[in-house]
Design an enzyme around this catalytic site. Structure first.
Site, PDB file in Angstrom:
ATOM      1  N   HIS A 131       0.796  -1.229   0.000  1.00 24.72           N
ATOM      2  CA  HIS A 131       0.000   0.000   0.000  1.00 24.72           C
ATOM      3  C   HIS A 131       0.822   1.270   0.000  1.00 24.72           C
ATOM      4  O   HIS A 131       0.284   2.349  -0.188  1.00 24.72           O
ATOM      5  CB  HIS A 131      -0.925   0.025   1.219  1.00 24.72           C
TER       6      HIS A 131
HETATM    7  C1  UD1 Z   1      -1.444   5.459   5.497  1.00 21.85           C
HETATM    8  C2  UD1 Z   1      -0.114   5.917   6.086  1.00 21.85           C
HETATM    9  C3  UD1 Z   1       0.848   4.729   6.156  1.00 21.85           C
HETATM   10  C4  UD1 Z   1       0.205   3.539   6.868  1.00 21.85           C
HETATM   11  C5  UD1 Z   1      -1.110   3.205   6.167  1.00 21.85           C
HETATM   12  C6  UD1 Z   1      -1.837   2.024   6.772  1.00 21.85           C
HETATM   13  C7  UD1 Z   1       0.441   8.253   5.611  1.00 21.85           C
HETATM   14  C8  UD1 Z   1       1.303   9.162   4.831  1.00 21.85           C
HETATM   15  N1  UD1 Z   1       0.503   6.952   5.290  1.00 21.85           N
HETATM   16  O1  UD1 Z   1      -1.219   5.083   4.133  1.00 21.85           O
HETATM   17  O2  UD1 Z   1       2.012   5.122   6.867  1.00 21.85           O
HETATM   18  O3  UD1 Z   1       1.075   2.419   6.824  1.00 21.85           O
HETATM   19  O4  UD1 Z   1      -1.964   4.366   6.210  1.00 21.85           O
HETATM   20  O5  UD1 Z   1      -2.882   1.606   5.944  1.00 21.85           O
HETATM   21  O6  UD1 Z   1      -0.265   8.671   6.508  1.00 21.85           O
HETATM   22  N2  UD1 Z   1      -8.451   4.977   1.045  1.00 21.85           N
HETATM   23  C9  UD1 Z   1      -9.723   4.459   0.959  1.00 21.85           C
HETATM   24  N3  UD1 Z   1     -10.360   4.107   2.118  1.00 21.85           N
HETATM   25  C10 UD1 Z   1      -9.786   4.280   3.337  1.00 21.85           C
HETATM   26  C11 UD1 Z   1      -8.492   4.824   3.395  1.00 21.85           C
HETATM   27  C12 UD1 Z   1      -7.839   5.154   2.255  1.00 21.85           C
HETATM   28  O7  UD1 Z   1     -10.287   4.304  -0.110  1.00 21.85           O
HETATM   29  O8  UD1 Z   1     -10.409   3.949   4.374  1.00 21.85           O
HETATM   30  C13 UD1 Z   1      -7.752   5.325  -0.202  1.00 21.85           C
HETATM   31  C14 UD1 Z   1      -7.972   6.759  -0.572  1.00 21.85           C
HETATM   32  O9  UD1 Z   1      -8.083   6.866  -1.938  1.00 21.85           O
HETATM   33  C15 UD1 Z   1      -6.694   7.451  -0.158  1.00 21.85           C
HETATM   34  C16 UD1 Z   1      -5.679   6.340  -0.355  1.00 21.85           C
HETATM   35  O10 UD1 Z   1      -6.377   5.137  -0.042  1.00 21.85           O
HETATM   36  O11 UD1 Z   1      -6.431   8.550  -0.953  1.00 21.85           O
HETATM   37  C17 UD1 Z   1      -4.504   6.474   0.526  1.00 21.85           C
HETATM   38  O12 UD1 Z   1      -4.914   6.617   1.864  1.00 21.85           O
HETATM   39  P1  UD1 Z   1      -4.004   7.473   2.891  1.00 21.85           P
HETATM   40  O13 UD1 Z   1      -4.687   7.560   4.175  1.00 21.85           O
HETATM   41  O14 UD1 Z   1      -3.576   8.729   2.259  1.00 21.85           O
HETATM   42  O15 UD1 Z   1      -2.698   6.631   3.013  1.00 21.85           O
HETATM   43  P2  UD1 Z   1      -2.414   5.072   3.102  1.00 21.85           P
HETATM   44  O16 UD1 Z   1      -1.876   4.628   1.827  1.00 21.85           O
HETATM   45  O17 UD1 Z   1      -3.557   4.311   3.666  1.00 21.85           O
END
Ligand code: UD1
Length: 378
Positions: free
Chosen positions: A226
């Protein structure tokens, strides 16, 4: 006011992403245990959920499975660019902290929610305690930036290992005569507490989990990806998935929503050995980890789960913030090319690495509560 003479103390935990719920759960239990001791100073603990993660599988499920108390509020920041996400957090956390003025603001790990909590608390001159302080991967990824900034803004640095303590000292944090009176304490890894507390429950899910995905114990690999460094570069994502789909056993692949969105663009082959499935809850994930032949991951938390469960791990990155797992031969750096991943999966991992655990003894949360109480007296 010193905790010794206070009638109660108020702490606020700020969390928002999946691994932070795992770290928070044992801390909540340790606070409950403290509060149940006759004569102890009551801790009033509340949780701010930024809403960085909002899908049921990434958030709500963790609160229910790990019996984490209801958050006091969910700020529903949701997705966005780093700038938008962090800005929304800052705007929405500020009035809460400014009104509440807690004795401690507790932040966890290395996500954007960690950074936002650290920044605001420091601006409001509230003491910050960082759980999982001092980890360093030595790269320039968002998580490393979040770790460094959060550590430097914290007053109490709760390190998971001696190496993390050394990292902090090298950066001048917690040295003797620190003008900012920061304190570094080696408490161990709170994710080890979480795993030990939930292992038995996870064992009850094993049969159901294996049957659900039609897998046989030790006859499959488990894959998670991820990190932005792996998903946002679609070429890199394709190389990783192509390498995984060519492995010699089925590959159970719980797909993170970030990765899901980029799968089509990557044009990776999702056939072969790969078995993509929706993200798993904490207990099902532990069950799947326990019975995997090897685990391939870019997640920091999953690398450590593998280590504690004595399952060989291949890290799908060029570096890790958990180098102790590599040093003892439990974890191999697999990088992101087909050859490097194949070689790391095929290579022999050492055995019996748990003879000495560098991440404490599974009682990190109780030590964290104690450190918070003691440090607020100083
Ligand atoms: C985040 C953390 C990472 C952690 C991970 C655990 C940062 C910079 N990164 O990464 O350190 O290991 O969480 O999972 O904070 N999305 C969904 N549903 C959700 C959450 C996210 O669809 O419930 C999608 C969204 O499009 C979002 C993308 O995933 O833009 C990324 O989510 P984000 O919270 O930015 O970072 P993670 O990749 O989850």
């Amino acid at each position: 006011m010193s905790a010794e003479h206070a009638s109660s103390v108020r702490w606020i935990s700020i969390v928002g992403a999946r691994p932070q719920f795992v770290k928070l759960a044992p801390v909540c239990r340790a606070i409950e245990a403290h509060n149940s001791q006759p004569g102890s100073v009551p801790i009033e603990h509340s949780i701010i959920h930024t809403g960085q993660h909002y899908d049921r599988e990434l958030a709500e499920l963790f609160f229910s499975q790990m019996e984490i108390p209801e958050p006091r509020c969910n700020l529903a920041v949701g997705s966005g660019t780093h700038g938008t996400q962090i800005a929304r957090m800052l705007e929405r956390i500020e009035p809460l902290l400014a009104t509440e003025k807690p004795d401690w603001v507790i932040i966890y790990g290395d996500t954007n929610s960690t950074l936002a909590g650290a920044l605001l608390a420091a601006r409001l001159r509230l003491p910050v305690a960082h759980v999982e302080a001092g980890c360093r991967s030595g790269d320039t990824e968002p998580e490393e930036q979040n770790r460094i900034v959060s550590d430097h803004l914290s007053r109490l640095l709760l390190a998971p290992s001696e190496r993390a303590v050394e990292n902090l000292k090298k950066e001048g944090l917690g040295r003797e005569h620190d003008p900012q009176a920061r304190r570094v304490a080696m408490v161990g890894d709170v994710m080890y507490d979480a795993l030990l507390q939930n292992r038995q429950l996870a064992e009850k899910c094993v049969q159901r989990t294996l049957e659900r995905f039609n897998l046989t114990s030790k006859q499959y690999y488990l894959l998670t990806i991820h990190r932005a460094e792996n998903t946002d570069d679609v070429g890199r994502l394709r190389r990783i998935l192509d390498a995984a789909s060519a492995l010699d056993l089925p590959v159970l692949f719980p797909v993170h929503p970030r990765t899901q969105q980029l799968l089509a663009a990557s044009r990776a082959s999702l056939n072969g050995s790969l078995r993509p499935v929706a993200p798993l809850g904490y207990l099902e994930m532990l069950a799947a980890e326990m019975h995997a032949r090897k685990i391939l991951t870019d997640s920091g938390g999953v690398q450590k789960d593998a280590f504690y469960l004595e399952v060989p791990c291949v890290t799908l990155r060029d570096k890790t913030e958990w180098p102790e797992t590599v040093a003892v031969g439990a974890n191999r750096i697999g990088g992101s090319t087909a050859e490097s991943i194949r070689a790391a999966v095929a290579a022999r991992h050492s055995q019996d690495w748990l003879t000495s655990v560098p991440y404490g003894d599974g009682t990190a949360a109780a030590k964290i509560v104690n450190e918070l109480l003691v440090s607020s007296q100083n």
